[in-house]
Every structure is written in structure tokens, then in C-alpha cells.
Design an enzyme around this catalytic site. Structure first.
Site, PDB file in Angstrom:
ATOM      1  N   ASP A   8      55.059 111.213  14.122  1.00 22.47           N
ATOM      2  CA  ASP A   8      56.120 111.280  15.115  1.00 22.47           C
ATOM      3  C   ASP A   8      56.217 112.734  15.577  1.00 22.47           C
ATOM      4  O   ASP A   8      55.708 113.638  14.906  1.00 22.47           O
ATOM      5  CB  ASP A   8      57.426 110.798  14.476  1.00 22.47           C
ATOM      6  N   ASP A  10      59.353 114.529  17.707  1.00 21.27           N
ATOM      7  CA  ASP A  10      60.677 115.139  17.606  1.00 21.27           C
ATOM      8  C   ASP A  10      61.297 114.858  16.244  1.00 21.27           C
ATOM      9  O   ASP A  10      61.417 113.709  15.824  1.00 21.27           O
ATOM     10  CB  ASP A  10      61.591 114.583  18.696  1.00 21.27           C
ATOM     11  N   ASP A 167      60.490 110.851  10.719  1.00 23.05           N
ATOM     12  CA  ASP A 167      61.742 111.394  10.188  1.00 23.05           C
ATOM     13  C   ASP A 167      62.927 110.455  10.306  1.00 23.05           C
ATOM     14  O   ASP A 167      64.028 110.827   9.881  1.00 23.05           O
ATOM     15  CB  ASP A 167      62.092 112.687  10.943  1.00 23.05           C
TER      16      ASP A 167
END
Length: 220
Positions: A8, A10, A167
Site C-alpha cells: 500500500d 499512503d 497499514d
């Protein structure tokens, strides 16, 4: 290690909340509304820019029939300043370099639109590490639909093992649905306690990644 690792963007590789919040708040200024605090906008990140704008409109009681218009306005603001304050998390370039040198192939699967995702990677000198970048508008689907993640792996060079690094709850759900082992970065934009997010391993610093990847690769 002959392992493909998809990340991922961001909240995993880069801390971009300042620029995302800036774009959203410039959109709000355009429609005569006060800016939102950073910690409020941070709660809206994770499902792509259209969803972020939808959540901002709901929070500010703005009409949803302007969603498409204001999403494009926010995207225009973001494209104009997508890397002003965005930075890699500490240790990310070093970890990526090590993984490449160890024989891994790397990709990015993000719900951020592809053009600003590539811009951010270029601006932060991270593009060199990745063979593939699939944004939230690259396909007709996006995370948590597993097709988005699976397509990212399928676009990478030949590999025997797969790992996904993210995240958030969205990333965790994607990994579960795709049946791909998940490494959770705990210092990003998650909204739930770590114990409530499915993962094979969690980590607080990118310096931990090489050893964790090696361990999980051996277990596959």
C-alpha cells in the site's frame, strides 16, 4: 527470496496526510467552509479519494449531489501539491533497497489515483524500486476488492511467493479476501487496535521489514 511484495502507499510507505488534508481543506475553502483538523481528515483516509471526499461532505453536511464535482475539485488541488509535505516513513528506502538486493520483486497497490501515486513515488525517489503501480482508478475495482491486489501481483515478474504490506483495515480485508499473507504497519492510518486487524505479523519500523519478509517467505 523469489518473493513478490506489494505495498500500500499512503500510511505504509509514505506519510501523506498533510497533503491530503490540504487538498480537502482547499476544496472546503472554495465552497465557503472552514477547514477541518488534520486528525479528523485522517479518519477519512483509506478507501480512495472519492470516499474521502464523501466522508468530508457528510461531516460538513454538504449536499451529496455535489460529490462528483467536489471530488474532481479536491483531486485538482491534490495534483497541484501532492508532494509538498509527503515524506517516506523512516527506513523505507533502505528496506526497499535491501529487499530488491535479496531477489524480491516489488509493486504498489493503492486506492490513490494512479497519476498522483506515480507523482509521489517519483518526487520521493521511490519509483526506482517498483515494477508495478496500480492505483484506485487503474482498474474498474479497488481495494478491498481482492481483484485489485491480485492484478498487482499478476503484473509483476515471475515469483513463487506473495506478501502484502499495508497499514489499514481496508488492506487487511483485501489480504484476507485474496488469501495472501499480510504484514501490518502499525504507525499508519489504521482506525482499530492492532489486535482487531487480521495480520500474519505487525511491525512499527521499516527496519524490521527485511527479517519479517525472510521469515514469512520461508513459511510459505
Amino acid at each position: 527470496m523469489n518473493t513478490a511484495i506489494v505495498f500500500d502507499l499512503d500510511g505504509t510507505l509514505v506519510d501523506s496526510i498533510g497533503d491530503l488534508a490540504g487538498a480537502a481543506n482547499r476544496m472546503l475553502a472554495d465552497v465557503g467552509r472552514d477547514p477541518l483538523p488534520l486528525d479528523v481528515i485522517k479518519r477519512f483516509v483509506g478507501n480512495g479519494l472519492p470516499k474521502l471526499v464523501e466522508r468530508v461532505l457528510q461531516h460538513c453536511d454538504l449536499p451529496m449531489d455535489r460529490h462528483n464535482e467536489l471530488t474532481q475539485l479536491t483531486l485538482s488541488h491534490y495534483n497541484a501539491a501532492a508532494s509538498d509535505t509527503t515524506v517516506p516513513y523512516p527506513g523505507v528506502p533502505e528496506a526497499l533497497s535491501y529487499l530488491l538486493a535479496s531477489g524480491c520483486v516489488l509493486g504498489v497497490c493503492t486506492n490513490k489515483p494512479e497519476a498522483p501515486a506515480r507523482h509521489v513515488l517519483d518526487a520521493l525517489n521511490l519509483s526506482q524500486y517498483f515494477d508495478v503501480v496500480l492505483g484506485g482508478d487503474t482498474l474498474k475495482t479497488r481495494k478491498p476488492d481482492p481483484a485489485h491486489l491480485i492484478a498487482s501481483f499478476e503484473a509483476l515478474p515471475r515469483h513463487n511467493k506473495r506478501l502484502f504490506v499495508g497499514d489499514s483495515e481496508v488492506d487487511a480485508e483485501t489480504s484476507v479476501r485474496a488469501e495472501i499473507p499480510f504484514l501490518l504497519f502499525t504507525e499508519g492510518y489504521r482506525k482499530s487496535p492492532v489486535a482487531e486487524i487480521p495480520n500474519q505479523v505487525s511491525y512499527r519500523s521499516a527496519a524490521e521489514l527485511p527479517a519479517l519478509v525472510e521469515r514469512l517467505s520461508q513459511e510459505q
